[in-house]
Motif scaffolding. Structure first.
Motif, PDB file in Angstrom:
ATOM      1  N   GLN A 261       0.834  -1.192   0.000  1.00  0.00           N
ATOM      2  CA  GLN A 261       0.000   0.000   0.000  1.00  0.00           C
ATOM      3  C   GLN A 261       0.870   1.242   0.000  1.00  0.00           C
ATOM      4  O   GLN A 261       2.042   1.205   0.396  1.00  0.00           O
ATOM      5  N   ALA A 262       0.292   2.326  -0.455  1.00  0.00           N
ATOM      6  CA  ALA A 262       1.001   3.595  -0.469  1.00  0.00           C
ATOM      7  C   ALA A 262       1.538   3.905   0.932  1.00  0.00           C
ATOM      8  O   ALA A 262       0.848   3.681   1.937  1.00  0.00           O
TER       9      ALA A 262
ATOM     10  N   SER B 236      -3.243   2.541  -3.744  1.00  0.00           N
ATOM     11  CA  SER B 236      -3.590   3.736  -2.961  1.00  0.00           C
ATOM     12  C   SER B 236      -4.601   3.418  -1.873  1.00  0.00           C
ATOM     13  O   SER B 236      -5.183   2.346  -1.829  1.00  0.00           O
TER      14      SER B 236
ATOM     15  N   LYS C 226       4.700   5.290  -3.502  1.00  0.00           N
ATOM     16  CA  LYS C 226       3.531   5.951  -4.070  1.00  0.00           C
ATOM     17  C   LYS C 226       2.978   5.101  -5.215  1.00  0.00           C
ATOM     18  O   LYS C 226       3.729   4.336  -5.831  1.00  0.00           O
ATOM     19  N   PRO C 227       1.702   5.252  -5.527  1.00  0.00           N
ATOM     20  CA  PRO C 227       1.152   4.486  -6.657  1.00  0.00           C
ATOM     21  C   PRO C 227       1.925   4.699  -7.956  1.00  0.00           C
ATOM     22  O   PRO C 227       2.047   3.773  -8.764  1.00  0.00           O
TER      23      PRO C 227
END
Length: 126
Positions: free
Chosen positions: A13-14, A126, A86-87
């Motif tokens: 996950q972010a 995200s 980050k995505p």
């Protein structure tokens, strides 16, 4: 025969972290510059981080302060520590090495690299 084998990719996950490894055989890390590149679907390959034979480093602006490249000469392995993911970091990540003795300074120019790994997928949600 030179082989570069990446590992450590996955889904996070972010805000999470991953550490990529690139185990080299038939090649001595730090004998020339090495680097990590990445390529997302539909985008060009881009240099992420590089380390020169004397330890100097270079990073893409998009990862400065979040990613750290390093080598372990005893393990003959290149690493990429990725924090605060980050995505937009989602991509296939490739390890690359320049021919022994040819390019010693860290560089994100892909034409300087002769040897490439098969890639490891990093997916950041995200």
């Amino acid at each position: 025969q030179v082989q570069l084998v990446e590992s450590g990719g996955g889904s996070v996950q972010a805000g999470g972290s991953l550490r990529l490894s690139c185990a080299a055989s038939g090649y001595t890390v730090s004998s020339a510059c090495m680097a990590w590149f990445r390529q997302a679907p539909g985008k060009e390959r881009e240099g992420v981080a590089s380390v020169g034979s004397h330890g100097g480093t270079s990073y893409a602006d998009s990862v400065k302060g979040r990613f750290t490249i390093s080598t372990d000469n005893a393990k003959n392995t290149l690493y990429l520590q990725m924090n605060s993911l980050k995505p937009e970091d989602t991509a296939t990540y490739y390890c690359a090495a320049a021919r022994w003795g040819w390019f010693l300074t860290a560089s994100l120019t892909d034409s300087k690299y002769t040897y490439w790994g098969q890639g490891t997928q990093v997916t950041v949600s995200s």
